[in-house]
Scaffold this motif. Structure first.
Motif, PDB file in Angstrom:
ATOM      1  N   ASP A  37      68.512  66.596  21.846  1.00 14.13           N
ATOM      2  CA  ASP A  37      69.267  65.382  21.512  1.00 14.13           C
ATOM      3  C   ASP A  37      70.671  65.806  21.113  1.00 14.13           C
ATOM      4  OD1 ASP A  37      70.310  63.010  20.589  1.00 14.13           O
ATOM      5  OD2 ASP A  37      68.688  62.615  19.170  1.00 14.13           O
ATOM      6  N   ARG A  38      71.576  65.781  22.080  1.00 11.04           N
ATOM      7  CA  ARG A  38      72.952  66.240  21.826  1.00 11.04           C
ATOM      8  C   ARG A  38      73.659  65.355  20.804  1.00 11.04           C
ATOM      9  NH1 ARG A  38      77.022  69.350  25.099  1.00 11.04           N
ATOM     10  NH2 ARG A  38      75.169  69.925  26.239  1.00 11.04           N
ATOM     11  N   ALA A  39      73.431  64.045  20.873  1.00 16.37           N
ATOM     12  CA  ALA A  39      74.121  63.121  19.962  1.00 16.37           C
ATOM     13  C   ALA A  39      73.803  63.455  18.506  1.00 16.37           C
ATOM     14  CB  ALA A  39      73.732  61.682  20.275  1.00 16.37           C
ATOM     15  N   ASN A  40      72.570  63.865  18.232  1.00 15.22           N
ATOM     16  CA  ASN A  40      72.174  64.205  16.869  1.00 15.22           C
ATOM     17  C   ASN A  40      72.198  65.706  16.609  1.00 15.22           C
ATOM     18  OD1 ASN A  40      71.704  61.555  15.866  1.00 15.22           O
ATOM     19  ND2 ASN A  40      69.885  61.480  17.153  1.00 15.22           N
ATOM     20  N   ARG A  41      72.804  66.460  17.532  1.00 17.89           N
ATOM     21  CA  ARG A  41      72.971  67.917  17.406  1.00 17.89           C
ATOM     22  C   ARG A  41      71.633  68.620  17.189  1.00 17.89           C
ATOM     23  NH1 ARG A  41      76.963  70.523  18.465  1.00 17.89           N
ATOM     24  NH2 ARG A  41      76.728  72.019  16.804  1.00 17.89           N
ATOM     25  N   ARG A  42      70.603  68.187  17.926  1.00 22.75           N
ATOM     26  CA  ARG A  42      69.291  68.819  17.825  1.00 22.75           C
ATOM     27  C   ARG A  42      69.058  69.672  19.073  1.00 22.75           C
ATOM     28  NH1 ARG A  42      64.697  64.943  17.821  1.00 22.75           N
ATOM     29  NH2 ARG A  42      64.202  65.876  19.788  1.00 22.75           N
ATOM     30  N   PRO A  43      69.045  71.004  18.919  1.00 26.91           N
ATOM     31  CA  PRO A  43      68.878  71.875  20.087  1.00 26.91           C
ATOM     32  C   PRO A  43      67.459  71.816  20.645  1.00 26.91           C
ATOM     33  CG  PRO A  43      68.908  73.183  18.082  1.00 26.91           C
ATOM     34  CD  PRO A  43      69.191  71.766  17.682  1.00 26.91           C
ATOM     35  N   ALA A  44      67.336  72.191  21.909  1.00 23.05           N
ATOM     36  CA  ALA A  44      66.007  72.304  22.512  1.00 23.05           C
ATOM     37  C   ALA A  44      65.238  73.360  21.739  1.00 23.05           C
ATOM     38  CB  ALA A  44      66.131  72.700  23.982  1.00 23.05           C
ATOM     39  N   ASN A  45      63.979  73.103  21.486  1.00 26.86           N
ATOM     40  CA  ASN A  45      63.156  74.016  20.707  1.00 26.86           C
ATOM     41  C   ASN A  45      61.763  74.054  21.338  1.00 26.86           C
ATOM     42  OD1 ASN A  45      62.398  75.719  18.658  1.00 26.86           O
ATOM     43  ND2 ASN A  45      62.027  74.087  17.193  1.00 26.86           N
ATOM     44  N   PRO A  46      61.653  74.707  22.516  1.00 24.81           N
ATOM     45  CA  PRO A  46      60.372  74.677  23.234  1.00 24.81           C
ATOM     46  C   PRO A  46      59.261  75.399  22.484  1.00 24.81           C
ATOM     47  CG  PRO A  46      61.876  76.228  24.257  1.00 24.81           C
ATOM     48  CD  PRO A  46      62.649  75.518  23.194  1.00 24.81           C
ATOM     49  N   ARG A  47      58.053  74.896  22.666  1.00 22.97           N
ATOM     50  CA  ARG A  47      56.881  75.534  22.072  1.00 22.97           C
ATOM     51  C   ARG A  47      56.600  76.843  22.792  1.00 22.97           C
ATOM     52  NH1 ARG A  47      52.667  70.575  21.106  1.00 22.97           N
ATOM     53  NH2 ARG A  47      54.093  69.391  19.804  1.00 22.97           N
ATOM     54  N   LEU A  48      55.894  77.709  22.114  1.00 20.90           N
ATOM     55  CA  LEU A  48      55.543  79.003  22.695  1.00 20.90           C
ATOM     56  C   LEU A  48      54.743  78.823  23.983  1.00 20.90           C
ATOM     57  CD1 LEU A  48      55.543  82.061  22.576  1.00 20.90           C
ATOM     58  CD2 LEU A  48      53.550  81.942  21.073  1.00 20.90           C
ATOM     59  N   THR A  49      53.824  77.877  24.012  1.00 21.07           N
ATOM     60  CA  THR A  49      53.023  77.664  25.221  1.00 21.07           C
ATOM     61  C   THR A  49      53.905  77.229  26.389  1.00 21.07           C
ATOM     62  OG1 THR A  49      52.505  75.418  24.494  1.00 21.07           O
ATOM     63  CG2 THR A  49      50.870  77.123  24.026  1.00 21.07           C
ATOM     64  N   THR A  50      54.939  76.460  26.105  1.00 22.95           N
ATOM     65  CA  THR A  50      55.880  76.043  27.147  1.00 22.95           C
ATOM     66  C   THR A  50      56.638  77.254  27.670  1.00 22.95           C
ATOM     67  OG1 THR A  50      56.121  73.865  26.133  1.00 22.95           O
ATOM     68  CG2 THR A  50      57.871  74.566  27.633  1.00 22.95           C
ATOM     69  N   LEU A  51      57.136  78.085  26.760  1.00 23.33           N
ATOM     70  CA  LEU A  51      57.860  79.293  27.172  1.00 23.33           C
ATOM     71  C   LEU A  51      56.974  80.227  27.985  1.00 23.33           C
ATOM     72  CD1 LEU A  51      59.952  80.274  24.024  1.00 23.33           C
ATOM     73  CD2 LEU A  51      60.791  79.380  26.200  1.00 23.33           C
TER      74      LEU A  51
END
Length: 108
Positions: A65-79
């Protein structure tokens, strides 16, 4: 708090944004670069990895969410799903601040 085996374990809160905006952007860039090197579309990668195309877009952009300055934070299973599909290794340095290091796996 003790588990079934009697071992005392604490539940620690995981930081909501474990990756800094800079690290999230770097991670996204590395994933996009490798995907393009392999000639895969986001749809191809989604099919091979079990990760949705929308998740891949968020990770590659680096922002949840760029507007709220929240970076992508993928889960370990996703990575791990992405890493396997892209023939990458993921190493996570658990010191704070958390670092995600992506290393290429030699083609077999």
């Amino acid at each position: 708090m003790a588990d079934r085996t009697g071992v005392s374990r604490e539940r620690l809160a995981v930081p909501r944004d474990a990756l800094s905006p800079r690290d999230a952007a770097a991670l996204g860039h590395q994933i996009r670069t490798r995907r393009e090197e392999l000639g895969l579309t986001q749809e191809d990668l989604a099919e091979k990895s079990g990760v949705t195309r929308n998740q891949i877009q968020v990770i590659e952009r680096g922002w949840a969410d760029r507007a709220n300055r929240r970076p992508a934070n993928p889960r370990l299973t996703t990575l791990m799903g992405l890493a396997e599909a892209l023939r990458l290794q993921v190493r996570i340095d658990m010191t704070f601040p958390t670092k995600v290091v992506i290393e290429y796996v030699a083609d077999e």
